[in-house]
Design an enzyme around this catalytic site. Sequence first.
Site, mmCIF file in Angstrom:
data_model
loop_
_atom_site.group_PDB
_atom_site.id
_atom_site.type_symbol
_atom_site.label_atom_id
_atom_site.label_comp_id
_atom_site.label_asym_id
_atom_site.label_seq_id
_atom_site.Cartn_x
_atom_site.Cartn_y
_atom_site.Cartn_z
ATOM 1 N N ARG A 1 -17.645 22.343 20.445
ATOM 2 C CA ARG A 1 -16.662 22.844 19.453
ATOM 3 C C ARG A 1 -17.300 23.249 18.124
ATOM 4 O O ARG A 1 -16.634 23.311 17.092
ATOM 5 C CB ARG A 1 -15.558 21.824 19.193
ATOM 6 N N LYS B 1 -19.209 36.935 11.739
ATOM 7 C CA LYS B 1 -18.623 37.505 12.960
ATOM 8 C C LYS B 1 -19.570 37.218 14.117
ATOM 9 O O LYS B 1 -20.753 37.566 14.048
ATOM 10 C CB LYS B 1 -18.444 39.018 12.821
ATOM 11 N N GLU C 1 -26.625 52.004 7.728
ATOM 12 C CA GLU C 1 -25.634 50.970 7.353
ATOM 13 C C GLU C 1 -25.683 50.696 5.846
ATOM 14 O O GLU C 1 -24.677 50.366 5.232
ATOM 15 C CB GLU C 1 -25.854 49.672 8.142
ATOM 16 N N LYS D 1 -21.850 43.332 0.734
ATOM 17 C CA LYS D 1 -21.187 42.671 1.869
ATOM 18 C C LYS D 1 -20.721 41.269 1.487
ATOM 19 O O LYS D 1 -19.636 40.840 1.876
ATOM 20 C CB LYS D 1 -22.123 42.636 3.082
ATOM 21 N N GLU E 1 -10.996 39.726 7.699
ATOM 22 C CA GLU E 1 -10.683 41.152 7.853
ATOM 23 C C GLU E 1 -9.187 41.428 7.900
ATOM 24 O O GLU E 1 -8.684 42.144 8.776
ATOM 25 C CB GLU E 1 -11.379 41.722 9.102
ATOM 26 N N ARG F 1 -12.194 43.852 4.112
ATOM 27 C CA ARG F 1 -13.385 43.840 4.988
ATOM 28 C C ARG F 1 -13.435 45.057 5.906
ATOM 29 O O ARG F 1 -14.480 45.407 6.437
ATOM 30 C CB ARG F 1 -13.448 42.523 5.786
ATOM 31 N N ASN G 1 -16.265 48.855 8.159
ATOM 32 C CA ASN G 1 -16.145 49.681 9.373
ATOM 33 C C ASN G 1 -16.183 51.178 9.050
ATOM 34 O O ASN G 1 -15.977 52.006 9.940
ATOM 35 C CB ASN G 1 -14.835 49.370 10.102
ATOM 36 N N HIS H 1 -17.373 53.813 11.493
ATOM 37 C CA HIS H 1 -17.540 53.184 12.800
ATOM 38 C C HIS H 1 -16.548 53.674 13.854
ATOM 39 O O HIS H 1 -16.850 53.609 15.043
ATOM 40 C CB HIS H 1 -17.453 51.659 12.678
ATOM 41 N N HIS I 1 -18.311 54.957 16.902
ATOM 42 C CA HIS I 1 -18.329 54.295 18.212
ATOM 43 C C HIS I 1 -18.061 55.289 19.336
ATOM 44 O O HIS I 1 -18.633 55.171 20.425
ATOM 45 C CB HIS I 1 -17.285 53.164 18.259
ATOM 46 N N HIS J 1 -26.768 53.239 17.425
ATOM 47 C CA HIS J 1 -25.600 52.815 16.646
ATOM 48 C C HIS J 1 -25.638 53.366 15.212
ATOM 49 O O HIS J 1 -24.668 53.981 14.744
ATOM 50 C CB HIS J 1 -25.511 51.283 16.629
HETATM 51 N N1 GLY Z 1 -20.160 44.447 10.488
HETATM 52 C C1 GLY Z 1 -18.884 44.492 9.898
HETATM 53 C C2 GLY Z 1 -18.406 43.191 9.403
HETATM 54 O O1 GLY Z 1 -19.165 42.245 9.333
HETATM 55 O O2 GLY Z 1 -17.255 43.070 9.081
#
Ligand code: GLY
Length: 332
Positions: free
Chosen positions: A109, A131, A173, A212, A222, A226, A230, A233, A237, A247
Amino acid sequence: MNLPGREYDITVGRGLRQKAGEIFRLDRKVMILTDDGVPAEYAEAVLKCSKEAKILTLPMGEDTKSFASLELILTEMLSMNMTRQDCLVAVGGGVIGDLGGFAAACYMRGIDFYNMPTTLLSMVDSSIGGKTAINLGGAKNTVGAFHQPKAVLIDADCLATLDDRQKRCGIAEIIKMAATSNEKLFEKLEKSTFIDILADIEDIILSALEIKRAVVEEDEHEGGLRRILNFGHTIGHCIEASSSFYHGESVALGMLPMCRDSVKERLLGIYERIGLPTEYDADIDEAMKLVSHDKKSVEGGVWAVLCPEVGSFEIKKMKVPELCLLAKRTFA
Ligand code: GLY
């Protein structure tokens, strides 16, 4: 990273991997996860600083973000009799960070997770923010959790073994973050060659991470802000899944339709100077058919991030045909 109760340090520098024991708490059982595209010496540097560790090396590539890999990692940790007091260190790019973070989130857990990103792309983006995920069938990041690392170690010396195309992907990025959130950084990138950027990479990594960090501190899960990470993206994508672009290259292209013309021109100037693609020659309508698989799809459309001016953004729900039209206007 200042998240209440889950604060952690992000340490950027050179020669840091030999000091992993000062940045991570490795005086316990340690599972070190890496892949066979990462020079073995990086994981071995962490091993040398650990009390009792094992290196698990998986095959390089997106297919590794699977249930089979997750089961393998968890089984290995169990066979080491690891407890909730032990930890996992991810040494690699985004695939290893996402998978390792998710394994750490699941084992007993949740155990401590440390991240040592070795690609520029993961250094400036996926290594912080919590994430973690694996893929489900062809759908990226469908099974995952938010599990913040306990510390992140970014050793810019690891970039010495990264090929130039991958470095450009990482720079894409960084451009993404600068375009919506830091005009000064964008202007610096505009005045730089590829070589200039690499010469100043520690500072540039720090500037991108500052953006970030602020975003994640405000909106960890998000719910709103947040989403700006993206930027580029959604169309990116679709391009990535329909072409051989990497990418970062796909994200670079994916930003173009989302910008006002004046921003687009400035982006293209940077891409030309540093060697990112400026055009998508294949059938964009065909590529855009994949847009409904995007995780950012919601009822009534897709959360789209637009850049009206450098250093600013607009987040809005856009209908899929509207987004397809933007892509078509840019690439047809
Ligand atoms: N890579 C996008 C984020 O961390 O939200």
